[in-house]
Motif scaffolding. Structure first.
Motif, short mmCIF file in Angstrom:
data_model
loop_
_atom_site.label_atom_id
_atom_site.label_comp_id
_atom_site.label_asym_id
_atom_site.label_seq_id
_atom_site.Cartn_x
_atom_site.Cartn_y
_atom_site.Cartn_z
N LEU A 39 0.87 -1.17 0.00
CA LEU A 39 0.00 0.00 0.00
C LEU A 39 0.91 1.22 0.00
O LEU A 39 1.29 1.72 1.05
N PRO A 40 1.30 1.70 -1.18
CA PRO A 40 2.28 2.80 -1.20
C PRO A 40 1.74 4.09 -0.62
O PRO A 40 2.50 4.98 -0.28
N ARG A 41 0.45 4.20 -0.51
CA ARG A 41 -0.15 5.43 -0.04
C ARG A 41 -0.17 5.53 1.47
O ARG A 41 -0.43 6.60 2.03
N GLU A 42 0.04 4.41 2.16
CA GLU A 42 -0.11 4.36 3.61
C GLU A 42 0.82 5.36 4.30
O GLU A 42 2.01 5.43 4.01
N ILE A 43 0.28 6.12 5.20
CA ILE A 43 1.07 7.09 5.96
C ILE A 43 1.33 6.53 7.34
O ILE A 43 0.41 6.06 8.02
N VAL A 44 2.59 6.53 7.76
CA VAL A 44 2.97 5.91 9.03
C VAL A 44 3.12 7.00 10.08
O VAL A 44 3.72 8.03 9.84
N CYS A 45 2.54 6.77 11.22
CA CYS A 45 2.65 7.78 12.28
C CYS A 45 2.57 7.11 13.65
O CYS A 45 2.65 5.91 13.77
N THR A 46 2.39 7.93 14.66
CA THR A 46 2.44 7.46 16.05
C THR A 46 1.48 6.31 16.30
O THR A 46 1.79 5.40 17.07
N GLU A 47 0.30 6.37 15.69
CA GLU A 47 -0.67 5.33 16.00
C GLU A 47 -0.21 3.96 15.53
O GLU A 47 -0.72 2.95 15.99
N ASN A 48 0.77 3.91 14.60
CA ASN A 48 1.32 2.62 14.23
C ASN A 48 2.47 2.23 15.15
O ASN A 48 2.74 1.06 15.35
N LEU A 49 3.15 3.24 15.68
CA LEU A 49 4.31 2.96 16.54
C LEU A 49 3.87 2.39 17.89
O LEU A 49 4.49 1.47 18.42
N THR A 50 2.79 2.94 18.44
CA THR A 50 2.37 2.51 19.78
C THR A 50 2.03 1.02 19.83
O THR A 50 2.55 0.32 20.71
N PRO A 51 1.20 0.49 18.93
CA PRO A 51 0.97 -0.96 19.00
C PRO A 51 2.22 -1.77 18.72
O PRO A 51 2.38 -2.87 19.26
N TRP A 52 3.12 -1.23 17.93
CA TRP A 52 4.37 -1.94 17.64
C TRP A 52 5.21 -2.05 18.91
O TRP A 52 5.79 -3.08 19.21
#
Lengths: 558, 560
Positions: free
Chosen positions: A172-185
């Motif tokens: 998904l090249p459009r996906e924007i990565v931010c804090t909400e992905n870091l926290t569950p990680w």
């Protein structure tokens, strides 16, 4: 609320010999000052667990391994799972090779067990569950952006099933990565962000960087060199490139506190090893590390022998700063991609693959997954190196189906030494239905990165002993030969403009059609229902005036 | 000629109007309508008025010395009693108790001659196994030594009870008097072992808004989880201080020994799956207060409500299923805040050092400072005593699953449950209330779905939804019928199917594909077409009507 059952039990002080835990956790941070003056920091956390998820046993007990991922593995019969979220593009020419490559946006590839009967349904369900676990829009993965590569993505763990029916790959090249992905990680780590290296992962700093990539890799690995017992490996990696030139005060010095605005005080008490490696290969005399460490380690990474100073966090240490100036090994394999052409009807995708090796040629596997709305003209596919036609020795092409599946193109191309190989293919832009456009259609449509995998000849002898204790960052891709090492390179994603309609058009069309119909109908209706009769021609104007005058005079009209 | 031309125009206008009405309007209607499959509306309406009948079979067996030989000849007889109670205007309950009296066989007499009630219970069970949902009450003479002095009724581990005949019922009374004496007492036994009116109304709480008499019964009703076809049980070991404590718990063995027997027994009611995990650096949400008098930290009962929230974020939801999760947390306080005790409302110490949260799970605090020794060397290796922990968790699990151990009336002695942790009659009791609860939930779901679909005409009803609704209705009818017949096992089975089908229909994503067009947009689209088409037709129709009226008036005038 006293529970009566508890009272009857006395409290004997049981002191059995403590059982040896079957799981193990390691953490590692590699800091590499880059040629461009940026600092590359790569975290790796590895959990090994000697267990069998595929047992029929319903009861599952987790210690270090996160429960949510364990349940996903056993429910969906996953053999290998690789997921990455990346913000920014890795500049290979300036920064060299990353330890773990990943394309911009989100990438997910999964090998299923051969016991899975309906792979597509399982894949769909798995993406939905993962999108919940990682707070990402992985639920947008469907058949239109999923492919089954035949050669590019081999299992990285043990197992010899290579039937690509059980492999699914999507980006998904459009996906924007931010804090909400870091926290569950971070929540997947046994120590969370409370202790150990993960303390440094502060989102304000991590996302204020040139490149950020976080990934989770799950695979079965061998426990010993005979591979008698297998265990599951969960590898969580986080790579970040800090631009200290812009954010710093212009001084070429750095410290952990400057980069992460946190300092390390202790190792994670659950980790069996917790180490920091600082790459001091290039011009070690210009480095000044404080506090100094006597531990030096050499490792073969990406075809290069590098020297690291090692800090073992299980001993007591504090950190200072150092000043780097270094020269970089030019990456041997490099690729870039762009769209050419003008107008909104046709275009051409150009992929350039650079082999910088002075005298060795080597083969590369190129994988392209192009959405269906770019209709590839596969007969226009040309591969040229040094001005000559370079015929690929293997081509796997799966044409797209509109709204069902994308194009899949895999090629094995031999790259001559010190050359640029150009792959071009023409395409036509399709017209979408008006509900298929994204909310911002003029932004353009993304086409995922092209993936180039290769065994690159190495200048130094690689370490093929897979069981020797090695730093985590150098042990991800299995190394089978001494003379070469595995590299995967991702190109830039493409942004293509599609012809966009005027979105108020449907309403205008409806109104116009209705009006035309109504006008036609109206005249027909008039013709049918009006009764026509002959009418006396009305008297002329002079006569009427004369009559008025005659009336006034009292004379009968004409 | 002039007239016929007018006439032709009128006819043309009329026929165009007719074509528009006969062909155009139905065509427009057909092409714009939403697909709505047929639903069994009348049957759903019947279900909205729920008439539940619960039938319980009791076998009363007279032991030797309770009836005279003359009476014995009349004895094989059956009595049926019915009791009707209206809960609200839509729900009515009818209880039907069928009591069959007989005398004991020789083998049963032998069994009743065992020295103790527990042994008698066991040997009676080996003689015959009564089916799920039925009871056997053995009436024993007053002089029997099976029961202690002050105990009149003994409830065994299976589906049998021993009932001591009252002192006023000496031999010599008539059989009618005897039965009249026994009947209310058998009813009492039944209410303990099968169902009582309170249980059933509590199970109906999904349908009926009722105001319970006191606060305690609200708490009782709210504690247990709602009926569900499956539950996930998660044991979490919280270790906030891995630097000082290295904890080891043999959860796998403990689950096998303590939890699994109970769950195997409960398998007709629901499916269970068990997980466990260890969470490090997981803190409670409340800072415990230091109590100098006991040199220990205490958690107040008032603050317990705030303990769970920060922990819950770490627990993680179950990725693999959507069943409700029962959480059991074992909290080992960190070395600085140790020992930690939970304080009750009246400042007294809670002996189990545990508490439970209704419909969520339980938390137990496990103090390990006893393991430190004189000079602790951190980290300390600690083996957790699972027998102690599981005793608490098992009691909490029983509470949360609704296996209520309500206090029996005076004179009753309830046998201690054996290794399975659950007596047969307790299971029956649970099955009765779960069946009724499932029926109540499924009927509410189905009726509210029908109501919703009735109110919003734009919702598409696909065939699969109609099929789910029909199968839910069929299962519901079967469940109600089986309850009426007294087949508890089948009733529970059908009620589970009904609840599954009704939930599936209610939460089907295709119901969200609401074809919703606001009225103003519809008008905006239709007016350019309809207005120019309809205005001429209407005008010419009006004209025709007014002309016809004028002509009639002229005719009238001519006649006059």
């Amino acid at each position: 609320k006293g529970d009566a059952a508890a009272q009857k039990q006395a409290e004997p002080a049981v002191l059995q010999p403590t059982p040896q835990p079957k799981d193990d956790f390691q953490e590692e941070l590699v800091v590499r000052p880059l040629h461009s003056g940026d600092i590359y920091a790569s975290f790796q956390f590895r959990t090994l667990w000697e267990t069998d998820f595929m047992r029929g046993n319903k009861v599952s007990h987790y210690r270090l391994f996160p429960k949510s991922l364990g349940q996903v593995i056993s429910k969906f019969s996953v053999r290998e799972l690789h997921i990455s979220f990346t913000q920014g593009y890795w500049r290979t020419m300036q920064w060299g090779q990353p330890y773990l490559p990943s394309p911009p946006g989100a990438e997910l590839w999964v090998w299923f067990q051969d016991s899975v009967t309906d792979v597509d349904a399982t894949w769909k369900e798995l993406t939905n569950v993962l999108s919940g676990i990682f707070c990402a829009s992985l639920n947008f993965i469907d058949s239109t952006n999923t492919v089954q590569p035949s050669a590019s993505f081999k299992p990285l763990g043990i197992g010899n099933v290579t039937d690509h029916r059980f492999l699914r790959y999507a980006t998904l090249p459009r996906e924007i990565v931010c804090t909400e992905n870091l926290t569950p990680w971070k929540k997947l780590l046994p120590c969370g962000s409370k202790a150990g290296l993960a303390v440094l992962l502060k989102s304000e700093k991590l996302f204020h960087s040139s490149f950020h990539s976080q990934a989770v890799h799950i695979r079965p690995v061998c426990q010993d060199w005979q591979c008698k017992t297998t265990s599951w490996e969960l590898r969580q990696t986080l790579n970040v490139v800090f631009d200290l030139h812009n954010s710093g005060q212009g001084k070429r010095e750095w410290s952990l506190f400057k980069m992460f605005s946190r300092t390390l005080t202790e190792a994670c008490p659950l980790a069996s090893s917790s180490k920091i490696y600082i790459d001091i290969t290039d011009n070690p005399e210009q480095f000044e590390l404080s506090p100094a460490t006597s531990l030096l380690s050499q490792a073969m990474v990406l075809g290069d022998r590098r020297t690291f100073s090692v800090y073992d966090l299980t001993q007591q240490d504090t950190f200072g700063n150092c000043t780097p100036f270094c020269d970089m090994l030019r990456p041997l394999l490099h690729a870039e991609r762009y769209v050419a052409g003008y107008g909104l009807q046709t275009g051409e995708i150009h992929t350039l693959m650079y082999n910088h090796h002075p005298y060795r040629s080597f083969p590369v596997l190129q994988l392209d997954s192009v959405p269906w709305y770019l209709r590839l003209y596969i007969h226009t596919l040309t591969v040229t190196s040094k001005g000559k036609d370079n015929k690929p020795s293997y081509i796997h092409y799966q044409p797209s189906k509109d709204r069902v599946r994308p194009h899949l193109l895999e090629m094995l191309v031999q790259l001559p030494p010190n050359s640029v190989t150009e792959v071009t293919v023409q395409f036509e832009r399709a017209l979408l239905k008006w509900t298929e456009y994204t909310p911002d259609p003029n932004h353009g449509f993304y086409v995922g990165s092209s993936v180039i995998s290769s065994l690159v000849p190495s200048t130094v002898a690689m370490d093929t002993n897979s069981t020797r204790e090695r730093p985590l960052f150098s042990s991800f891709f299995p190394c089978k030969e001494e003379s070469s090492y595995f590299v995967r390179v991702y190109t830039e994603p493409l942004l293509v403009n599609l012809p966009t309609p005027d979105f108020s058009m449907p309403y205008n069309v409806i109104c116009l059609t209705c009006t035309v119909v109504a006008v036609g109908y109206g005249s027909l209706y008039n013709l049918l229902t009006r009764s026509f009769q002959i009418e006396e021609p009305s008297p002329g104007l002079a006569k009427r005036i004369a009559n008025v005058i005659r009336k006034m005079r009292g004379v009968p009209p004409l | 000629m002039f007239l016929s031309e007018r006439r032709r125009g009128q006819l043309a206008a009329l026929s165009i109007a007719a074509v528009v009405i006969i062909v155009g309007v139905p065509l427009w209607w057909r092409t714009t309508e939403t697909y709505r499959a047929w639903l069994p509306v009348s049957q759903i309406k019947e279900l909205a008025k729920l008439q539940l009948q619960l039938s319980a079979d009791v076998e009363a067996v007279f032991a030797r010395g309770t009836v005279t030989p003359e009476q014995q000849k009349k004895v094989p007889l059956t009595q049926t009693q019915e009791e009707e109670r209206a809960i609200d205007e839509d729900t009515a309950l009818r209880y039907r108790y069928e009591t069959r009296y007989r005398t004991a066989t020789i083998m049963e007499e032998d069994a009743l001659n065992q020295p103790s009630a527990a042994e008698a219970d066991l040997s009676l069970h080996t003689l015959s196994e009564s089916p799920c949902g039925s009871l056997v009450v053995y009436v024993i003479p007053e002089s029997s030594s099976l029961l202690p002095e002050d105990v009149n009724v003994y409830i065994g581990q299976r589906r049998t009870a021993l009932l001591r005949i009252g002192p006023q019922m000496r031999v010599g009374k008539t059989l009618e008097q005897l039965l009249a004496h026994l009947e209310p007492r058998i009813r009492q036994v039944l209410q303990v072992m099968s169902f009582s009116h309170n249980d059933i109304t509590a199970a109906l709480s999904d349908r009926v808004r009722f105001s319970p008499d006191n606060k305690e019964s609200i708490a009782d009703n709210m504690r247990a989880f709602k009926s569900s076809p499956g539950y996930e049980i998660t044991f979490s070991l919280l270790n906030p201080d891995p630097k000082s404590h290295r904890l080891h718990w043999d959860i796998e063995g403990a689950v096998q020994t303590y939890i699994q027997p109970l769950l195997t027994k409960l398998s007709p009611v629901a499916n269970f799956s068990i997980d466990s995990q260890t969470l490090y650096y997981a803190m409670l949400g409340v800072n415990p207060r230091f109590d100098t008098s006991r040199s220990a930290y205490t958690l107040n009962a008032d603050s317990l409500a705030h303990v769970i929230n920060p922990v819950e974020a770490r627990l993680g939801s179950n990725a693999a299923s959507s069943n409700p999760v029962l959480n059991f947390l074992l909290y080992v306080p960190d070395a600085q805040h140790s020992p930690l005790y939970i304080q009750g409302r009246k400042k007294q110490e809670v002996p189990s050092n545990a508490f439970h949260s209704p419909r969520w799970g339980g938390i137990m605090v496990y103090n390990v400072n006893g393991f430190y020794g004189s000079e602790p060397e951190f980290p300390v290796d600690i083996n957790i005593n699972m027998a102690k922990v599981m005793g608490v968790f098992l009691a909490q699990l029983r509470l949360l699953l609704g296996v209520q151990s309500s206090t029996p009336p005076p004179g009753f002695l309830v046998a201690r449950c054996g290794s399975t942790g659950l007596a047969d009659w307790e299971l029956d009791r649970l099955m009765w209330s779960r069946s009724v609860e499932n029926v109540a939930t499924a009927t509410t779901t189905i009726t509210s779905l029908a109501q919703l679909l009735d109110q919003i005409g734009n919702i598409v009803i696909n065939d699969n939804i109609a099929q789910q609704v029909s199968s839910a209705v069929t299962s519901l009818q079967l469940a109600v019928a089986e309850l009426e017949a007294g087949n508890l096992g089948f009733a529970l089975q059908y009620s589970k199917e009904a609840i599954l089908a009704s939930e599936k229909a209610f939460f089907d994503p295709s119901l969200l594909h609401l074809l919703y067009f606001p009225d103003d947009q519809k008008f905006a689209i239709y007016i350019p077409l309809f207005l120019p088409m309809c205005v001429p037709i209407l005008l010419s129709l009006l004209k025709i009507v007014s002309e016809a009226r004028q002509r009639r008036r002229e005719k009238q005038a001519k006649k006059d």
